[in-house]
Design a protein around this motif. Structure first.
Motif, PDB file in Angstrom:
ATOM      1  N   ILE A 145       0.733  -1.210   0.041  1.00 20.10           N
ATOM      2  CA  ILE A 145       0.089   0.078  -0.003  1.00 20.10           C
ATOM      3  C   ILE A 145       0.876   1.234  -0.110  1.00 20.10           C
ATOM      4  CG2 ILE A 145      -1.619   1.497   1.471  1.00 20.10           C
ATOM      5  CD1 ILE A 145      -2.622  -1.328   2.226  1.00 20.10           C
ATOM      6  N   ARG A 146       1.856   1.296   0.870  1.00 13.45           N
ATOM      7  CA  ARG A 146       2.703   2.557   0.768  1.00 13.45           C
ATOM      8  C   ARG A 146       3.438   2.539  -0.561  1.00 13.45           C
ATOM      9  NH1 ARG A 146       7.755   3.855   1.109  1.00 13.45           N
ATOM     10  NH2 ARG A 146       8.702   1.567   0.804  1.00 13.45           N
ATOM     11  N   GLN A 147       3.674   1.517  -1.320  1.00 11.24           N
ATOM     12  CA  GLN A 147       4.162   1.728  -2.571  1.00 11.24           C
ATOM     13  C   GLN A 147       3.385   2.198  -3.706  1.00 11.24           C
ATOM     14  OE1 GLN A 147       6.051  -2.131  -3.699  1.00 11.24           O
ATOM     15  NE2 GLN A 147       7.290  -2.317  -1.972  1.00 11.24           N
ATOM     16  N   GLY A 148       2.133   2.488  -3.108  1.00  8.50           N
ATOM     17  CA  GLY A 148       1.010   2.836  -4.157  1.00  8.50           C
ATOM     18  C   GLY A 148       0.008   1.946  -4.710  1.00  8.50           C
ATOM     19  N   HIS A 149       0.293   0.650  -4.287  1.00 16.96           N
ATOM     20  CA  HIS A 149      -0.757  -0.591  -4.846  1.00 16.96           C
ATOM     21  C   HIS A 149      -2.215  -0.250  -4.120  1.00 16.96           C
ATOM     22  CE1 HIS A 149       2.314  -2.516  -7.076  1.00 16.96           C
ATOM     23  NE2 HIS A 149       3.038  -2.333  -5.949  1.00 16.96           N
ATOM     24  N   TYR A 154      -3.253 -10.134   5.966  1.00 15.02           N
ATOM     25  CA  TYR A 154      -3.667  -9.329   4.603  1.00 15.02           C
ATOM     26  C   TYR A 154      -5.152  -8.722   4.781  1.00 15.02           C
ATOM     27  CZ  TYR A 154      -5.646  -9.444   0.197  1.00 15.02           C
ATOM     28  OH  TYR A 154      -6.469  -9.053  -1.211  1.00 15.02           O
ATOM     29  N   GLN A 155      -6.012  -9.380   5.282  1.00 13.09           N
ATOM     30  CA  GLN A 155      -7.095  -8.688   5.367  1.00 13.09           C
ATOM     31  C   GLN A 155      -7.433  -7.428   6.045  1.00 13.09           C
ATOM     32  OE1 GLN A 155      -9.699 -12.219   6.482  1.00 13.09           O
ATOM     33  NE2 GLN A 155     -10.901 -11.924   4.576  1.00 13.09           N
ATOM     34  N   ALA A 171      -6.864   0.019   5.507  1.00 12.24           N
ATOM     35  CA  ALA A 171      -6.666   1.255   4.374  1.00 12.24           C
ATOM     36  C   ALA A 171      -7.964   1.666   3.514  1.00 12.24           C
ATOM     37  CB  ALA A 171      -5.378   0.798   3.434  1.00 12.24           C
ATOM     38  N   GLY A 172      -9.031   0.849   3.948  1.00 10.78           N
ATOM     39  CA  GLY A 172     -10.248   1.087   3.207  1.00 10.78           C
ATOM     40  C   GLY A 172     -10.269   0.599   1.878  1.00 10.78           C
TER      41      GLY A 172
END
Length: 403
Positions: free
Chosen positions: A235-239, A262-263, A269-270
């Motif tokens: 997520i931090r990488q933008g995925h 993972y869930q 992060a919504g």
């Protein structure tokens, strides 16, 4: 009374020769020891006390030559009966940790060599039991030597044999070790009645699986945290569309907490977790590989992807080889975060990043916990999850891209 008799000291005024008294810090040790005693443990209280004193003498917390508090003081400090205390002191005197002098009390001796423990490791006898390499034998032997314990192996093919070994371990055995049991055994242990663990005459430790049962000691890796942190990194990488590949979930096995981690990160992060972004390979025995049908569906899952990042819990040499045979494309822009053993990492050629399962450290911690329980240093029914080691951004060779 004669003049000679007058010169003799009376029994009331006779004093023992001076000896080092227990410092306040060491007296505090006895006050806090009561917090480590567990009256419900299968280990008798007197053995818990003798084990804790043994460890403290060996580590230097209680210094050689000092005199222990009186029995009355110790029973008050520890909150135990005089009979329980005397059982502990007698055991330590017999094993040469204490010396007693009539009318003078008990004195701490230089610690003798620590007593040897005997553990049995129950395993399933099968050629495919450990399909990669028998590294766990090295880990167990190293952990045993570090903790002055001999590891003996009891092989059995059936769950009935597993149950029998847990219910009636050998009389010379001090503890039972279960290291990363396969799917069938993990499922069986998760259903097993708690009384099997509570009534066992020796402590049992489960290493590498997270099953919570009364009377069962557990040391495992924190798989949920690994998947949570890995997903957060994507997520931090933008995925924003992150897929998941793993085995079908089973309570106690690492795949379920890995998927839950993972869930949790996605929900925090919504981000949605659509069903088409998750592929769970049907359950099979540990060390097995997906069948042809499962791999065909896995290939379709990868090629028809609607995600840019991927969490994987089954990336290993077998899966990688099958992916190559099937011609699965590993896209340049696909970020993979996986969980694997160091010896598997060294064999992979696929690009990856993720977490290393430090199983050798896990086994060492598990055997240390079991040893400390046997010696009365640690309470029974211990549950601990150890963080995995991040190895993000690593590369093990050229990307595998098939036409």
């Amino acid at each position: 009374m004669s003049s000679a008799d007058a010169l003799k000291p009376s029994k009331k005024t006779r004093k023992a020769p001076p000896s080092p008294s227990l410092p306040e810090g060491e007296t505090e040790f006895f006050r806090t020891l009561t917090d480590r005693l567990d009256a419900k443990s299968r280990i008798p209280l007197y053995k818990q006390i003798s084990g804790a004193l043994e460890q403290s003498i060996e580590s230097g917390v209680l210094n050689t030559g000092t005199r222990l508090p009186s029995e009355r003081q110790l029973t008050n400090l520890l909150g135990v009966s005089r009979c329980t205390l005397r059982g502990a002191l007698t055991e330590l005197i017999e094993r040469k940790y204490l010396a007693t002098a009539k009318g003078m009390g008990n004195f701490i001796l230089p610690p003798p060599k620590r007593r040897k423990l005997h553990f049995i490791a129950i395993e399933r006898y099968s050629a495919a039991y450990w399909s990669l390499s028998p590294l766990h034998y090295q880990w167990l032997e190293t952990g045993g030597k570090t903790n002055d314990a001999d590891i003996l192996y009891r092989y059995t093919e059936s769950t009935e044999g597993l149950r029998a070994a847990l219910e009636q371990p050998p009389e010379t055995c001090n503890g039972v070790v279960l290291f990363r049991p396969n799917l069938e055994w993990t499922e069986y242990l998760s259903r097993m009645e708690e009384r099997i663990f509570e009534d066992s005459p020796v402590p049992i430790i489960l290493i590498g699986r997270s099953i919570r049962k009364k009377g069962l000691n557990v040391v495992s890796l924190d798989y949920a945290d690994a998947a949570y942190r890995g997903t957060q990194e994507l997520i931090r990488q933008g995925h924003r569309k992150i897929g998941f590949i793993g085995w079908a979930a089973l309570d106690g096995f690492f795949h379920l907490p890995y998927f839950k981690g993972y869930q949790a990160a996605m929900e925090e992060a919504g981000l949605p977790v659509p069903e088409e972004n998750c592929y769970l390979v049907p359950r099979m025995e540990t060390g097995g590989t997906p069948d042809a049908d499962s791999m065909e569906r896995l290939r379709s899952f990868l090629q028809d992807r609607c995600y840019t990042g991927l969490m994987v819990s089954i990336l290993n040499g077998h899966v990688e080889k099958l992916l190559q045979q099937l011609g699965v494309v590993i896209p340049d822009d696909l970020s993979v975060i996986s969980l694997m053993e160091q010896h598997l990492i060294n064999r992979l050629t696929m690009r990856w990043s993720g977490f290393q399962m430090a199983s050798s450290d896990l086994v060492m911690q598990g055997l240390t916990v079991l040893s400390e329980i046997c010696r009365g240093i640690r309470k029974d029914e211990h549950f601990e999850e150890i963080p995995v080691v991040p190895v993000t951004g690593a590369t093990c060779g050229e990307p595998i891209i098939h036409a």
